[in-house]
Design a protein around this motif. Structure first.
Motif, PDB file in Angstrom:
ATOM      1  N   LEU A 134       5.269   9.076   6.947  1.00  0.00           N
ATOM      2  CA  LEU A 134       5.079   7.817   7.104  1.00  0.00           C
ATOM      3  C   LEU A 134       4.133   7.203   8.152  1.00  0.00           C
ATOM      4  CD1 LEU A 134       6.470   5.019   6.486  1.00  0.00           C
ATOM      5  CD2 LEU A 134       8.121   5.330   8.458  1.00  0.00           C
ATOM      6  N   ILE A 135       4.146   7.794   9.274  1.00  0.00           N
ATOM      7  CA  ILE A 135       2.750   7.567  10.111  1.00  0.00           C
ATOM      8  C   ILE A 135       1.521   7.613   9.640  1.00  0.00           C
ATOM      9  CG2 ILE A 135       1.939   8.229  12.396  1.00  0.00           C
ATOM     10  CD1 ILE A 135       4.559   9.059  13.183  1.00  0.00           C
ATOM     11  N   ALA A 136       1.374   9.029   8.954  1.00  0.00           N
ATOM     12  CA  ALA A 136       0.023   9.259   8.074  1.00  0.00           C
ATOM     13  C   ALA A 136      -0.355   8.286   7.138  1.00  0.00           C
ATOM     14  CB  ALA A 136       0.180  10.416   7.509  1.00  0.00           C
ATOM     15  N   VAL A 137       0.889   7.523   6.310  1.00  0.00           N
ATOM     16  CA  VAL A 137       0.544   6.661   5.525  1.00  0.00           C
ATOM     17  C   VAL A 137       0.365   5.234   5.997  1.00  0.00           C
ATOM     18  CG1 VAL A 137       1.566   5.023   3.448  1.00  0.00           C
ATOM     19  CG2 VAL A 137       1.687   7.686   3.582  1.00  0.00           C
ATOM     20  N   ILE A 138       0.790   4.865   7.267  1.00  0.00           N
ATOM     21  CA  ILE A 138       0.495   3.559   7.939  1.00  0.00           C
ATOM     22  C   ILE A 138      -0.994   3.718   8.357  1.00  0.00           C
ATOM     23  CG2 ILE A 138       0.959   2.399  10.177  1.00  0.00           C
ATOM     24  CD1 ILE A 138       4.088   3.264   9.660  1.00  0.00           C
ATOM     25  N   ILE A 142      -3.663   0.946   7.417  1.00  0.00           N
ATOM     26  CA  ILE A 142      -4.634   0.226   8.551  1.00  0.00           C
ATOM     27  C   ILE A 142      -6.132   0.797   8.298  1.00  0.00           C
ATOM     28  CG2 ILE A 142      -5.065   0.140  11.070  1.00  0.00           C
ATOM     29  CD1 ILE A 142      -2.164   0.693  11.645  1.00  0.00           C
ATOM     30  N   HIS A 143      -6.673   1.682   8.119  1.00  0.00           N
ATOM     31  CA  HIS A 143      -7.835   2.206   8.029  1.00  0.00           C
ATOM     32  C   HIS A 143      -8.615   1.547   6.637  1.00  0.00           C
ATOM     33  CE1 HIS A 143     -11.008   5.773   7.833  1.00  0.00           C
ATOM     34  NE2 HIS A 143     -11.028   4.842   8.893  1.00  0.00           N
ATOM     35  N   ILE A 148     -11.583  -3.122   3.934  1.00  0.00           N
ATOM     36  CA  ILE A 148     -11.791  -4.182   3.158  1.00  0.00           C
ATOM     37  C   ILE A 148     -11.928  -5.516   4.026  1.00  0.00           C
ATOM     38  CG2 ILE A 148     -10.219  -5.629   1.763  1.00  0.00           C
ATOM     39  CD1 ILE A 148      -8.569  -3.238   1.028  1.00  0.00           C
ATOM     40  N   ILE A 149     -11.628  -5.787   5.213  1.00  0.00           N
ATOM     41  CA  ILE A 149     -11.808  -6.962   5.920  1.00  0.00           C
ATOM     42  C   ILE A 149     -13.302  -7.022   6.372  1.00  0.00           C
ATOM     43  CG2 ILE A 149     -11.474  -7.877   8.239  1.00  0.00           C
ATOM     44  CD1 ILE A 149      -8.629  -6.861   7.916  1.00  0.00           C
ATOM     45  N   ASN A 223      -5.541   6.228  -2.878  1.00  0.00           N
ATOM     46  CA  ASN A 223      -6.441   6.347  -1.815  1.00  0.00           C
ATOM     47  C   ASN A 223      -5.524   6.153  -0.545  1.00  0.00           C
ATOM     48  OD1 ASN A 223      -8.770   6.620  -2.974  1.00  0.00           O
ATOM     49  ND2 ASN A 223      -9.257   4.315  -2.985  1.00  0.00           N
ATOM     50  N   ILE A 224      -4.611   5.359  -0.467  1.00  0.00           N
ATOM     51  CA  ILE A 224      -3.758   5.153   0.474  1.00  0.00           C
ATOM     52  C   ILE A 224      -2.594   6.357   0.829  1.00  0.00           C
ATOM     53  CG2 ILE A 224      -1.753   3.953   1.762  1.00  0.00           C
ATOM     54  CD1 ILE A 224      -2.949   1.545   0.368  1.00  0.00           C
ATOM     55  N   LEU A 225      -2.432   7.144  -0.454  1.00  0.00           N
ATOM     56  CA  LEU A 225      -1.685   8.157  -0.445  1.00  0.00           C
ATOM     57  C   LEU A 225      -2.343   9.387   0.240  1.00  0.00           C
ATOM     58  CD1 LEU A 225       0.702   7.805  -3.541  1.00  0.00           C
ATOM     59  CD2 LEU A 225       1.275   7.602  -1.057  1.00  0.00           C
TER      60      LEU A 225
END
Length: 316
Positions: A134-138, A142-143, A148-149, A223-225
């Motif tokens: 869960l921490i890795a996915v978070i 964020i990354h 994107i921003i 990509n997130i996974l």
């Protein structure tokens, strides 16, 4: 020039486009070492955001999150420090590894891991792989959203394009989160709101990317996974360390010859795991930056500024 050469010179001034202008990177004392990683990929174009500072802040965290062993980090730090005196041509690269090894020590203290032994822990990743995932996915969420921003800010001069090309993905993430929450708590309202946001994001993505954008929606979530590798690679290193320690203790109970064999197993087993751990931590962290992060905002392809009369860098 007039004072020294009088009329013995000629000046020709040409206007160049911004994307043809050379670039000179300007970063702080420590962050400038991470320019070595950016050069391995590509220099930013003139006027493009330089992500070196972000690599300086994030790269060691991902590296340490994976390696995360006090013993491994300390041995790595010593080796990189010695190598830095012997291999001055890659000292910036070795400084990056030094910094990453130091962060690995900090994570090792948090994990309570010392060459695979865990005498104590604040957080045990071996006992809590789900939380670690869960921490890795978070980290991944964020990354990627930072990328994107930045991409949105880069394109804000064309607001419509920026919304369709970048902001649409953030809206889609929000939609999926609301949908997941609605399904989890069985809320019809949340499911409805999430569906509306999902439809809106799909329309914006289609406006920005066409049908190809719709097809790429699943790849965005993969990509997130991909950041799950921060958990998986770290756990594989723990598994090897624990096996080495367990078999070493078994050999120690077999007499003098067993003790000798156990020392060899412990030494070379952990050396192998340290080398493998550093290689995988570096490789996977670099991949997450180059593939998952840079593709959200970074173009690259810049040409380095070399002042007239300055010797060109050897690597160029």
């Amino acid at each position: 020039l007039e004072k020294v050469l009088a009329d013995k010179f000629e000046i020709d001034v040409e206007n160049v486009k911004d994307d043809e202008a050379p670039v000179k990177l300007e970063n702080g004392f420590m962050s400038n070492k991470f320019e070595a990683l950016l050069r391995m990929y590509s220099l930013p174009k003139y006027g493009e955001f330089d992500p070196t500072i972000l690599m300086f802040l994030i790269f060691p965290i991902f590296f340490g999150f994976i390696l995360g062993d006090v013993g491994y980090g300390l041995v790595s730090l010593i080796i990189f420090t010695i190598a830095k005196f012997k291999m001055k041509n890659i000292k910036d690269f070795l400084t990056i590894l030094q910094f990453s090894a130091f962060v690995s020590i900090l994570f090792g203290i948090f994990y309570g891991e010392y060459f695979g032994f865990e005498p104590y822990h604040i957080f045990s990743r071996a006992e809590s792989p789900e939380t670690l995932l869960l921490i890795a996915v978070i980290f991944g969420v964020i990354h990627i959203n930072i990328g994107i921003i930045i991409g949105f800010i880069n394109q804000i001069h064309d607001l419509k394009h920026a919304i369709c090309d970048k902001l649409s993905w953030i809206i889609m993430e929000i939609a999926v989160a609301i949908l997941a929450l609605g399904i989890y708590v069985s809320s019809t309202t949340a499911i409805f709101v999430g569906s509306i946001f999902l439809l809106l994001s799909a329309i914006l993505i289609y406006m920005g990317h066409g049908f190809i954008g719709i097809i790429e929606i699943p790849s965005f979530f993969t990509n997130i996974l991909s950041y799950a590798r921060l958990m998986a690679v770290g756990l594989s290193s723990i598994a090897i360390a624990v096996l080495v320690n367990e078999y070493t203790l078994v050999l120690f109970s077999k007499g003098a010859i067993g003790i000798f064999a156990g020392v060899l197993l412990f030494t070379f087993g952990h050396i192998f795991n340290i080398v493998l751990g550093n290689f995988e931590s570096f490789l996977h962290t670099l991949r997450l930056h180059y593939v998952e992060f840079f593709t959200k905002f970074y173009t690259g392809g810049g040409r380095e500024f070399v002042p007239f009369g300055q010797k060109i860098r050897e690597e160029d």
